[in-house]
Design a protein around this motif. Structure first.
Motif, PDB file in Angstrom:
ATOM      1  N   ARG A 111      11.346   9.409  -4.717  1.00  0.00           N
ATOM      2  CA  ARG A 111      11.015   9.147  -6.123  1.00  0.00           C
ATOM      3  C   ARG A 111       9.611   8.552  -6.241  1.00  0.00           C
ATOM      4  NH1 ARG A 111      14.709   5.306 -10.165  1.00  0.00           N
ATOM      5  NH2 ARG A 111      13.350   5.489 -11.982  1.00  0.00           N
ATOM      6  N   ASN A 112       9.307   7.640  -5.318  1.00  0.00           N
ATOM      7  CA  ASN A 112       7.978   7.031  -5.258  1.00  0.00           C
ATOM      8  C   ASN A 112       7.604   6.880  -3.784  1.00  0.00           C
ATOM      9  OD1 ASN A 112       7.244   6.160  -8.116  1.00  0.00           O
ATOM     10  ND2 ASN A 112       9.300   5.296  -7.915  1.00  0.00           N
ATOM     11  N   THR A 113       6.372   6.529  -3.539  1.00  0.00           N
ATOM     12  CA  THR A 113       5.953   6.219  -2.177  1.00  0.00           C
ATOM     13  C   THR A 113       5.822   4.707  -2.094  1.00  0.00           C
ATOM     14  OG1 THR A 113       4.810   8.324  -1.911  1.00  0.00           O
ATOM     15  CG2 THR A 113       4.100   6.515  -0.482  1.00  0.00           C
ATOM     16  N   LEU A 114       6.643   4.108  -1.245  1.00  0.00           N
ATOM     17  CA  LEU A 114       6.630   2.644  -1.156  1.00  0.00           C
ATOM     18  C   LEU A 114       5.390   2.213  -0.381  1.00  0.00           C
ATOM     19  CD1 LEU A 114       8.257   0.112  -1.897  1.00  0.00           C
ATOM     20  CD2 LEU A 114       9.436   0.314   0.289  1.00  0.00           C
ATOM     21  N   ASP A 115       4.501   1.539  -1.072  1.00  0.00           N
ATOM     22  CA  ASP A 115       3.219   1.173  -0.460  1.00  0.00           C
ATOM     23  C   ASP A 115       3.332  -0.193   0.214  1.00  0.00           C
ATOM     24  OD1 ASP A 115       0.601   0.768   0.232  1.00  0.00           O
ATOM     25  OD2 ASP A 115      -0.104   0.411  -1.821  1.00  0.00           O
ATOM     26  N   LEU A 116       3.786  -0.168   1.461  1.00  0.00           N
ATOM     27  CA  LEU A 116       3.974  -1.448   2.156  1.00  0.00           C
ATOM     28  C   LEU A 116       2.666  -2.089   2.601  1.00  0.00           C
ATOM     29  CD1 LEU A 116       7.300  -1.035   4.179  1.00  0.00           C
ATOM     30  CD2 LEU A 116       6.910  -2.184   1.993  1.00  0.00           C
ATOM     31  N   ASN A 117       1.569  -1.311   2.535  1.00  0.00           N
ATOM     32  CA  ASN A 117       0.247  -1.927   2.788  1.00  0.00           C
ATOM     33  C   ASN A 117       0.032  -3.078   1.816  1.00  0.00           C
ATOM     34  OD1 ASN A 117      -0.308   0.140   4.531  1.00  0.00           O
ATOM     35  ND2 ASN A 117      -1.672   1.243   3.148  1.00  0.00           N
ATOM     36  N   ALA A 118       0.611  -2.908   0.624  1.00  0.00           N
ATOM     37  CA  ALA A 118       0.385  -3.900  -0.442  1.00  0.00           C
ATOM     38  C   ALA A 118       0.824  -5.302  -0.013  1.00  0.00           C
ATOM     39  CB  ALA A 118       1.136  -3.486  -1.706  1.00  0.00           C
ATOM     40  N   VAL A 119       1.831  -5.375   0.848  1.00  0.00           N
ATOM     41  CA  VAL A 119       2.380  -6.701   1.186  1.00  0.00           C
ATOM     42  C   VAL A 119       1.362  -7.561   1.955  1.00  0.00           C
ATOM     43  CG1 VAL A 119       4.250  -7.937   2.351  1.00  0.00           C
ATOM     44  CG2 VAL A 119       4.753  -5.873   1.029  1.00  0.00           C
ATOM     45  N   PRO A 120       0.917  -7.105   3.147  1.00  0.00           N
ATOM     46  CA  PRO A 120      -0.069  -7.965   3.835  1.00  0.00           C
ATOM     47  C   PRO A 120      -1.397  -8.043   3.094  1.00  0.00           C
ATOM     48  CG  PRO A 120       0.286  -5.912   5.050  1.00  0.00           C
ATOM     49  CD  PRO A 120       1.321  -5.947   3.964  1.00  0.00           C
ATOM     50  N   LEU A 121      -1.750  -6.970   2.377  1.00  0.00           N
ATOM     51  CA  LEU A 121      -3.032  -6.990   1.657  1.00  0.00           C
ATOM     52  C   LEU A 121      -3.001  -8.020   0.528  1.00  0.00           C
ATOM     53  CD1 LEU A 121      -5.827  -5.866   1.311  1.00  0.00           C
ATOM     54  CD2 LEU A 121      -4.902  -4.057  -0.107  1.00  0.00           C
ATOM     55  N   ILE A 122      -1.922  -8.026  -0.233  1.00  0.00           N
ATOM     56  CA  ILE A 122      -1.813  -8.992  -1.335  1.00  0.00           C
ATOM     57  C   ILE A 122      -1.765 -10.415  -0.789  1.00  0.00           C
ATOM     58  CG2 ILE A 122      -0.175  -9.847  -3.105  1.00  0.00           C
ATOM     59  CD1 ILE A 122       0.031  -6.927  -4.053  1.00  0.00           C
ATOM     60  N   LYS A 123      -1.126 -10.579   0.350  1.00  0.00           N
ATOM     61  CA  LYS A 123      -1.098 -11.933   0.942  1.00  0.00           C
ATOM     62  C   LYS A 123      -2.491 -12.407   1.315  1.00  0.00           C
ATOM     63  CE  LYS A 123       3.503 -12.389   2.292  1.00  0.00           C
ATOM     64  NZ  LYS A 123       4.097 -13.649   2.571  1.00  0.00           N
ATOM     65  N   LYS A 124      -3.338 -11.441   1.665  1.00  0.00           N
ATOM     66  CA  LYS A 124      -4.711 -11.792   2.023  1.00  0.00           C
ATOM     67  C   LYS A 124      -5.512 -12.122   0.758  1.00  0.00           C
ATOM     68  CE  LYS A 124      -7.535  -8.643   3.914  1.00  0.00           C
ATOM     69  NZ  LYS A 124      -8.013  -7.687   4.917  1.00  0.00           N
ATOM     70  N   LEU A 125      -5.286 -11.335  -0.295  1.00  0.00           N
ATOM     71  CA  LEU A 125      -6.092 -11.493  -1.505  1.00  0.00           C
ATOM     72  C   LEU A 125      -5.596 -12.600  -2.422  1.00  0.00           C
ATOM     73  CD1 LEU A 125      -6.464  -7.703  -2.449  1.00  0.00           C
ATOM     74  CD2 LEU A 125      -8.229  -9.180  -1.465  1.00  0.00           C
ATOM     75  N   SER A 126      -4.288 -12.832  -2.395  1.00  0.00           N
ATOM     76  CA  SER A 126      -3.703 -13.736  -3.392  1.00  0.00           C
ATOM     77  C   SER A 126      -2.766 -14.765  -2.766  1.00  0.00           C
ATOM     78  CB  SER A 126      -2.932 -12.896  -4.424  1.00  0.00           C
ATOM     79  OG  SER A 126      -2.270 -13.735  -5.337  1.00  0.00           O
ATOM     80  N   HIS A 127      -2.609 -15.872  -3.461  1.00  0.00           N
ATOM     81  CA  HIS A 127      -1.695 -16.929  -3.006  1.00  0.00           C
ATOM     82  C   HIS A 127      -0.293 -16.745  -3.565  1.00  0.00           C
ATOM     83  CE1 HIS A 127      -2.256 -18.623  -7.062  1.00  0.00           C
ATOM     84  NE2 HIS A 127      -3.513 -18.277  -6.907  1.00  0.00           N
ATOM     85  N   LEU A 128      -0.118 -15.731  -4.436  1.00  0.00           N
ATOM     86  CA  LEU A 128       1.187 -15.554  -5.100  1.00  0.00           C
ATOM     87  C   LEU A 128       2.209 -14.897  -4.158  1.00  0.00           C
ATOM     88  CD1 LEU A 128      -0.068 -14.212  -8.558  1.00  0.00           C
ATOM     89  CD2 LEU A 128       0.726 -16.531  -8.032  1.00  0.00           C
ATOM     90  N   PRO A 129       3.494 -15.218  -4.322  1.00  0.00           N
ATOM     91  CA  PRO A 129       4.514 -14.548  -3.507  1.00  0.00           C
ATOM     92  C   PRO A 129       4.613 -13.057  -3.879  1.00  0.00           C
ATOM     93  CG  PRO A 129       5.453 -16.434  -4.716  1.00  0.00           C
ATOM     94  CD  PRO A 129       4.071 -16.221  -5.237  1.00  0.00           C
ATOM     95  N   ILE A 130       5.006 -12.262  -2.903  1.00  0.00           N
ATOM     96  CA  ILE A 130       5.201 -10.826  -3.162  1.00  0.00           C
ATOM     97  C   ILE A 130       6.534 -10.373  -2.593  1.00  0.00           C
ATOM     98  CG2 ILE A 130       3.538 -10.396  -1.237  1.00  0.00           C
ATOM     99  CD1 ILE A 130       3.543  -7.560  -3.253  1.00  0.00           C
ATOM    100  N   ILE A 131       7.301  -9.678  -3.427  1.00  0.00           N
ATOM    101  CA  ILE A 131       8.576  -9.127  -2.966  1.00  0.00           C
ATOM    102  C   ILE A 131       8.517  -7.593  -3.080  1.00  0.00           C
ATOM    103  CG2 ILE A 131       9.794 -11.222  -3.719  1.00  0.00           C
ATOM    104  CD1 ILE A 131      11.169  -9.416  -5.876  1.00  0.00           C
ATOM    105  N   VAL A 132       9.525  -6.935  -2.508  1.00  0.00           N
ATOM    106  CA  VAL A 132       9.520  -5.466  -2.476  1.00  0.00           C
ATOM    107  C   VAL A 132      10.818  -4.916  -3.065  1.00  0.00           C
ATOM    108  CG1 VAL A 132       9.502  -3.461  -0.911  1.00  0.00           C
ATOM    109  CG2 VAL A 132       7.867  -5.327  -0.556  1.00  0.00           C
TER     110      VAL A 132
END
Ligand code: PEP
Ligand code: MN
Length: 341
Positions: free
Chosen positions: A247-268
């Motif tokens: 249905r979609n492509t789960l972009d798991l790159n977003a997890v470590p990348l967002i952790k690098k760019l932002s201090h906010l928590p990220i869930i999947v």
């Protein structure tokens, strides 16, 4: 721009810097931190000279932040943010599980699924009451009645409620009944909604739009923080690509990348990220291994009869065995949440 003050800056020094920022016509944001005291400035259209602040008592440095997102960035706040949802912490050592049906369909349905969610050890119950559906003919949710059932299920089980807010008109009702306000992929660009939620203190789960870049997701979060609400949890839920098997492509790159760019928590969200129940367990494990702070999962006691998203909903048996594996995985991961240097 970011004004850095000495670690032991006094309240008077901090307030003095803030009033200078206000006098220049900008907005000061005091950023709590362990290592330093910082005041972020937003609202400046052109470059502001550091000289405006360097001579003020307590100020040690003034740095400019070139990224378009400021308050959500690690530059503004190096320490990770822990978002507290009614006593449940996102962004800490524990991986949080939000589980439940796509939609609240009846009182019996949500009560039954809530018991299952409770049994799994998860602490948060999901379920849509106001559903923004792609088709006007699809089930639109039980609305207020659905919120009532969610509340009852939460009271019976002690779970916290996560439900989607569809528009500004229904925001106050949804906020009253929920512990965590979900902004869906279709609403990530609804700036009026983001601004209104920014004026509240309620924790927010902001999902990535299906065609948005990571920077656009962070900018949407910036709208909420800019109005004073720092309680934002980001969610990767898959993006549209040329691939049609999922249905979609789960972009798991977003997890470590967002952790690098932002201090906010990220869930999947591997349910919407894949669109197929049998792909959910492996992708949930992959998300946790990538460093996700939590998962949001669709589970249904009768997936074949679900009013929405049945095909991607886990059966109770698959759900429970999957959670067991996730908890084992959590033990072997050293969740320090540190960004690699
Ligand atoms: C949902 O969580 O049921 C939902 C509609 O998700 P999304 O906004 O990610 O499509
Ligand atoms: Mn759904």
């Amino acid at each position: 721009m970011l004004i850095l003050l000495k670690k032991d800056a006094s309240r008077i020094e901090i307030e003095n810097v803030k009033s200078h920022v206000l006098q220049l016509g900008f907005t000061p944001h005091e950023i709590p931190g362990v290592q330093r005291v910082a005041i972020g400035i937003t609202g400046n259209k052109a470059k502001v000279s550091p000289d405006n602040f360097l001579s003020l008592s307590g100020v040690v440095d003034v740095v400019s932040v070139s990224k378009p997102f400021k308050l959500v960035s690690r530059d503004f706040k190096p320490d990770k943010t822990i978002v507290n949802v009614g006593g449940v912490e996102f962004g800490g050592e524990e991986i949080q599980i939000i589980a439940g049906p796509c939609s609240v369909e009846s009182r019996e349905q949500i009560l039954e699924i809530a018991e299952l969610v409770k049994e799994s050890g998860a602490k948060l119950l999901r379920g849509g009451a106001f559903k923004p559906r792609s088709s006007p003919y699809a089930f639109q949710g039980l609305k207020l009645e659905g919120l009532e059932y969610l509340k009852e299920a939460a009271e019976k089980t002690g779970l916290k409620v996560v439900t989607e807010v569809k528009d500004t008109e229904t925001l106050s009702a949804v906020a009253e009944y929920s512990d965590l306000l979900q902004i869906g992929a279709r609403n990530m660009y609804n700036f009026s909604l983001l601004e209104k939620i920014g004026e509240m203190k309620k924790p927010v789960l902001l999902k990535r739009g299906f065609s948005s870049t990571i920077e656009e997701l962070l900018m949407a979060a910036e709208y909420i923080l800019a109005r004073g609400n720092y309680n934002v949890i980001l969610c990767e839920r898959g993006i549209r690509t040329f691939e049609t098997y999922t249905r979609n492509t789960l972009d798991l790159n977003a997890v470590p990348l967002i952790k690098k760019l932002s201090h906010l928590p990220i869930i999947v969200d591997p349910s919407h990220g894949t669109g197929a129940w049998d792909l959910v367990p492996p992708m949930a494990q992959a998300a946790v291994a990538a460093g996700a702070d939590g998962l949001i999962l669709e589970v249904h006691t009768h997936p074949e009869k679900a009013f929405s998203d049945g095909y991607q909903s886990l059966s109770p048996k698959t759900y429970l065995s999957m959670i067991e594996k996730i908890r084992k995985l959590e033990l072997v991961l050293e969740r320090t949440n540190e960004v690699l240097a």
